[in-house]
Design an enzyme around this catalytic site. Structure first.
Site, PDB file in Angstrom:
ATOM      1  N   ARG A 156       0.816  -1.233   0.000  1.00 19.27           N
ATOM      2  CA  ARG A 156       0.000   0.000   0.000  1.00 19.27           C
ATOM      3  C   ARG A 156       0.842   1.272   0.000  1.00 19.27           C
ATOM      4  NH1 ARG A 156      -2.626  -2.991   3.759  1.00 19.27           N
ATOM      5  NH2 ARG A 156      -4.406  -4.140   2.906  1.00 19.27           N
ATOM      6  N   LYS A 193       2.126  11.726 -10.404  1.00 22.20           N
ATOM      7  CA  LYS A 193       1.348  10.814 -11.244  1.00 22.20           C
ATOM      8  C   LYS A 193       2.234   9.631 -11.620  1.00 22.20           C
ATOM      9  CE  LYS A 193      -0.434  13.423 -14.616  1.00 22.20           C
ATOM     10  NZ  LYS A 193      -1.321  13.621 -15.777  1.00 22.20           N
ATOM     11  N   GLU A 206       8.537  20.061 -23.783  1.00 25.10           N
ATOM     12  CA  GLU A 206       7.710  20.146 -22.565  1.00 25.10           C
ATOM     13  C   GLU A 206       8.033  21.424 -21.788  1.00 25.10           C
ATOM     14  OE1 GLU A 206       5.241  18.173 -22.049  1.00 25.10           O
ATOM     15  OE2 GLU A 206       5.726  16.112 -22.668  1.00 25.10           O
ATOM     16  N   LYS A 263       6.251  23.884 -12.843  1.00 23.75           N
ATOM     17  CA  LYS A 263       5.332  22.742 -12.701  1.00 23.75           C
ATOM     18  C   LYS A 263       4.876  22.596 -11.252  1.00 23.75           C
ATOM     19  CE  LYS A 263       4.089  18.067 -13.746  1.00 23.75           C
ATOM     20  NZ  LYS A 263       4.282  16.825 -14.496  1.00 23.75           N
ATOM     21  N   GLU A 313      -5.490  17.206 -10.736  1.00 26.36           N
ATOM     22  CA  GLU A 313      -5.761  17.484 -12.145  1.00 26.36           C
ATOM     23  C   GLU A 313      -7.238  17.677 -12.437  1.00 26.36           C
ATOM     24  OE1 GLU A 313      -3.837  14.798 -14.829  1.00 26.36           O
ATOM     25  OE2 GLU A 313      -4.073  16.173 -16.508  1.00 26.36           O
ATOM     26  N   ARG A 350      -4.214  22.212 -13.517  1.00 22.99           N
ATOM     27  CA  ARG A 350      -3.200  21.298 -14.023  1.00 22.99           C
ATOM     28  C   ARG A 350      -3.468  20.870 -15.461  1.00 22.99           C
ATOM     29  NH1 ARG A 350      -0.679  16.540 -10.221  1.00 22.99           N
ATOM     30  NH2 ARG A 350       0.772  15.653 -11.732  1.00 22.99           N
ATOM     31  N   ASN A 353      -1.629  20.105 -20.306  1.00 22.17           N
ATOM     32  CA  ASN A 353      -1.990  19.284 -21.453  1.00 22.17           C
ATOM     33  C   ASN A 353      -1.845  20.049 -22.778  1.00 22.17           C
ATOM     34  OD1 ASN A 353      -2.664  16.547 -21.671  1.00 22.17           O
ATOM     35  ND2 ASN A 353      -4.722  17.088 -22.394  1.00 22.17           N
ATOM     36  N   HIS A 409      -0.955  18.457 -26.099  1.00 17.71           N
ATOM     37  CA  HIS A 409      -1.076  17.013 -25.925  1.00 17.71           C
ATOM     38  C   HIS A 409      -2.333  16.416 -26.545  1.00 17.71           C
ATOM     39  CE1 HIS A 409       2.314  17.584 -23.306  1.00 17.71           C
ATOM     40  NE2 HIS A 409       2.371  16.303 -23.009  1.00 17.71           N
ATOM     41  N   HIS A 460      -1.066  13.381 -28.430  1.00 17.80           N
ATOM     42  CA  HIS A 460      -1.431  11.994 -28.123  1.00 17.80           C
ATOM     43  C   HIS A 460      -2.085  11.315 -29.325  1.00 17.80           C
ATOM     44  CE1 HIS A 460      -1.477  12.909 -23.532  1.00 17.80           C
ATOM     45  NE2 HIS A 460      -0.330  12.350 -23.897  1.00 17.80           N
ATOM     46  N   HIS A 462       7.645  11.280 -27.829  1.00 17.53           N
ATOM     47  CA  HIS A 462       6.523  11.992 -27.208  1.00 17.53           C
ATOM     48  C   HIS A 462       6.685  13.513 -27.325  1.00 17.53           C
ATOM     49  CE1 HIS A 462       3.372  13.120 -24.457  1.00 17.53           C
ATOM     50  NE2 HIS A 462       4.256  13.777 -23.720  1.00 17.53           N
TER      51      HIS A 462
HETATM   52  N1  LIG Z   1       4.067  10.711 -14.653  1.00 21.97           N
HETATM   53  C1  LIG Z   1       3.986  11.804 -15.374  1.00 21.97           C
HETATM   54  O1  LIG Z   1       3.501  12.842 -14.923  1.00 21.97           O
HETATM   55  C2  LIG Z   1       4.531  11.779 -16.760  1.00 21.97           C
HETATM   56  C3  LIG Z   1       4.662  12.975 -17.467  1.00 21.97           C
HETATM   57  C4  LIG Z   1       5.221  12.932 -18.737  1.00 21.97           C
HETATM   58  C5  LIG Z   1       5.598  11.726 -19.291  1.00 21.97           C
HETATM   59  N2  LIG Z   1       5.434  10.582 -18.580  1.00 21.97           N
HETATM   60  C6  LIG Z   1       5.851   9.286 -19.153  1.00 21.97           C
HETATM   61  O2  LIG Z   1       7.239   9.329 -19.399  1.00 21.97           O
HETATM   62  C7  LIG Z   1       7.555   8.414 -20.434  1.00 21.97           C
HETATM   63  C8  LIG Z   1       8.519   9.065 -21.392  1.00 21.97           C
HETATM   64  O3  LIG Z   1       9.702   9.387 -20.690  1.00 21.97           O
HETATM   65  P1  LIG Z   1      11.091   9.555 -21.444  1.00 21.97           P
HETATM   66  O4  LIG Z   1      10.932  10.473 -22.579  1.00 21.97           O
HETATM   67  O5  LIG Z   1      12.087   9.860 -20.406  1.00 21.97           O
HETATM   68  O6  LIG Z   1      11.300   8.125 -22.100  1.00 21.97           O
HETATM   69  P2  LIG Z   1      12.189   6.835 -21.681  1.00 21.97           P
HETATM   70  O7  LIG Z   1      12.146   6.570 -20.257  1.00 21.97           O
HETATM   71  O8  LIG Z   1      11.745   5.762 -22.606  1.00 21.97           O
HETATM   72  O9  LIG Z   1      13.655   7.282 -22.098  1.00 21.97           O
HETATM   73  C9  LIG Z   1      13.936   7.523 -23.460  1.00 21.97           C
HETATM   74  C10 LIG Z   1      15.183   6.751 -23.904  1.00 21.97           C
HETATM   75  O10 LIG Z   1      16.313   7.427 -23.358  1.00 21.97           O
HETATM   76  C11 LIG Z   1      17.189   6.481 -22.752  1.00 21.97           C
HETATM   77  N3  LIG Z   1      17.883   7.190 -21.693  1.00 21.97           N
HETATM   78  C12 LIG Z   1      17.393   7.558 -20.483  1.00 21.97           C
HETATM   79  N4  LIG Z   1      18.288   8.291 -19.830  1.00 21.97           N
HETATM   80  C13 LIG Z   1      19.390   8.374 -20.613  1.00 21.97           C
HETATM   81  C14 LIG Z   1      20.641   9.005 -20.484  1.00 21.97           C
HETATM   82  N5  LIG Z   1      20.938   9.758 -19.428  1.00 21.97           N
HETATM   83  N6  LIG Z   1      21.537   8.872 -21.505  1.00 21.97           N
HETATM   84  C15 LIG Z   1      21.206   8.174 -22.602  1.00 21.97           C
HETATM   85  N7  LIG Z   1      20.041   7.567 -22.786  1.00 21.97           N
HETATM   86  C16 LIG Z   1      19.135   7.664 -21.804  1.00 21.97           C
HETATM   87  C17 LIG Z   1      16.298   5.389 -22.295  1.00 21.97           C
HETATM   88  O11 LIG Z   1      17.024   4.210 -22.154  1.00 21.97           O
HETATM   89  C18 LIG Z   1      15.270   5.333 -23.414  1.00 21.97           C
HETATM   90  O12 LIG Z   1      15.726   4.513 -24.453  1.00 21.97           O
HETATM   91  C19 LIG Z   1       6.240   8.011 -21.078  1.00 21.97           C
HETATM   92  O13 LIG Z   1       5.918   6.701 -20.694  1.00 21.97           O
HETATM   93  C20 LIG Z   1       5.247   8.998 -20.479  1.00 21.97           C
HETATM   94  O14 LIG Z   1       3.944   8.444 -20.362  1.00 21.97           O
HETATM   95  C21 LIG Z   1       4.919  10.597 -17.339  1.00 21.97           C
HETATM   96 ZN   LIG Z   2       4.021  15.317 -22.276  1.00 23.29          ZN
END
Ligand SMILES: NC(=O)c1ccc[n+]([C@@H]2O[C@H](COP(=O)([O-])OP(=O)(O)OC[C@H]3O[C@@H](n4cnc5c(N)ncnc54)[C@H](O)[C@@H]3O)[C@@H](O)[C@H]2O)c1
Ligand SMILES: [Zn+2]
Length: 369
Positions: free
Chosen positions: A120, A142, A184, A226, A236, A240, A244, A247, A251, A264
């Site tokens: 939990r 989130k 972003e 943020k 949200e 918040r 978006n 997005h 999306h 993304h």
């Molecule tokens: N929780 C939230 O509020 C929130 C907000 C925005 C996005 N997200 C989520 O985040 C995800 C996208 O995150 P992302 O863009 O970081 O993608 P990711 O985690 O897939 O990383 C992108 C790529 O970069 C590589 N990588 C990571 N750090 C590195 C580094 N320092 N050097 C070299 N390579 C590196 C990873 O191995 C991967 O191949 C999505 O799943 C999205 O839904 C969540």
């Molecule tokens: Zn985003």
């Protein structure tokens, strides 16, 4: 190193941001880790690049158990969450065990979800290693995993106790990922922070080249922007939603493209351009539109995927952030100010989409790679 705080219903998150944040964290997290069992979650790729940075940090823990998930979005699966729960239970995880994530937004989302649900909820720290995760995904509590039916459909709100955003880890991040993460930052500045927007304008060329000093200078301000929004609207329901911006189209583009060609942040880059078009329909300031387009112009984007306006419209109708009546749009009105619009006539939207696809076909900028 900047020390920022995000207050939430169950306490607060302390965020260490800037050069030297990891070194500062080794001292700051000492008590939090002392004598505990600590789980670290990364991917083998990120661990190979930056795993050594965890050694000094986790030294005060009694035991450390390293867990890896697959790289990228495939980390965010129910089966991966289940594997983590089982591994943490098997290794004697207790309510006072700790989890530290080291990776991009995917590792952060999976780790946050596992930490929020195991027993939990156990406390965790995020060490985001992509720009996108440092300025966006790691902040706000989130967490989510994906289902076949769509992305981020299962999750909990669970804030980390610590976030450590150190630009040093971005040295290995490819230029394309740096630029995508910067979309972003542009988003949050355009939606909510005129001072940050001006700072981005002043450094636009260097940011677009992926210059790490320029990027490092905007990380803490972007995080702070943020934090302000999340504190106003933790779950949200109103403010918040401004995050978006870009997005709704973004999306839909990612989904219509089968998550194949756009990162993304790149989909958000296209989404920002479309939101600026819609802003003209709502008496958004022409000056703001011009400034936003100028800020975006040095950032190349891969070509729009080959999709029709009708394809996009179908995906938008399914967007989980939409209403029964259709998608909700975040429309820039001024630099730092946006409106939520849910009453665009479907015909007008389809026509705007059609014109957008027609006028924007082909890559943006010769340097796209
Ligand atoms: N929780 C939230 O509020 C929130 C907000 C925005 C996005 N997200 C989520 O985040 C995800 C996208 O995150 P992302 O863009 O970081 O993608 P990711 O985690 O897939 O990383 C992108 C790529 O970069 C590589 N990588 C990571 N750090 C590195 C580094 N320092 N050097 C070299 N390579 C590196 C990873 O191995 C991967 O191949 C999505 O799943 C999205 O839904 C969540
Ligand atoms: Zn985003």
């Amino acid at each position: 190193v900047q020390r920022l705080r995000l207050g939430h219903s169950l306490g607060q998150t302390t965020l260490l941001a800037g050069d030297g944040a990891l070194a500062a964290a080794a001292a700051e997290l000492q008590t939090w880790l002392h004598g505990r069992r600590v789980f670290t979650l990364s991917s083998s790729k990120v661990r190979a690049l930056h795993g050594h940075r965890l050694d000094a940090l986790t030294a005060p823990a009694a035991t450390r158990v390293d867990l890896d998930a697959p790289d990228g979005e495939s980390a965010k699966r129910v089966s991966e969450a289940e594997r983590l729960w089982a591994a943490m239970a098997a290794a004697g995880g207790k309510r006072d065990s700790r989890l530290i994530t080291l990776g991009g937004g995917t590792i952060g989302d999976l780790g946050g979800f596992a930490a929020g649900t195991f027993l939990r909820g156990i406390e965790y720290a995020q060490i985001p290693t992509t720009l996108l995760a440092q300025v966006d995904a790691a902040i706000g509590g989130k967490t989510a995993i994906d289902l076949e039916a769509g992305k981020n459909l299962v999750g909990v709100f669970h804030h980390p106790t610590w976030v450590v955003a150190d630009p040093a880890v971005l040295e290995t991040l490819p230029l394309r990922q740096r630029r995508a993460g910067m979309m972003e930052v542009v988003k949050i500045a355009l939606a909510a922070d005129p001072a940050l927007f001006a700072a981005l304008e002043a450094a636009a060329e260097r940011l677009a080249e992926g210059d790490l000093d320029a990027i490092a200078a905007v990380i803490a301000p972007a995080i702070q922007a943020k934090i302000r929004i999340v504190e106003k609207d933790p779950r949200e329901s109103h403010a918040r939603r401004a995050l978006n911006l870009g997005h709704t189209l973004g999306h839909a583009l990612e989904a219509a493209d089968g998550y194949a060609t756009l990162l993304h942040g790149e989909a958000v880059g296209w989404g920002l351009r479309f939101a600026l078009r819609l802003s003209a329909r709502r008496e958004g300031s022409a000056g703001a539109r011009q400034r936003a387009l100028a800020l975006l112009s040095p950032f190349p984007l891969p070509a729009l995927p080959a999709v029709t306006a009708e394809d996009l419209w179908q995906y938008m109708k399914r967007d989980k952030k939409g209403r029964e009546s259709g998608p909700v749009w975040v429309v820039p009105l001024e630099v730092g100010e946006a409106a939520m619009v849910d009453d665009f006539a479907p015909d007008i939207l389809r026509e705007e989409l059609r014109q957008f696809i027609e006028s924007e076909s082909g890559p943006r900028g010769a340097a796209s790679e």
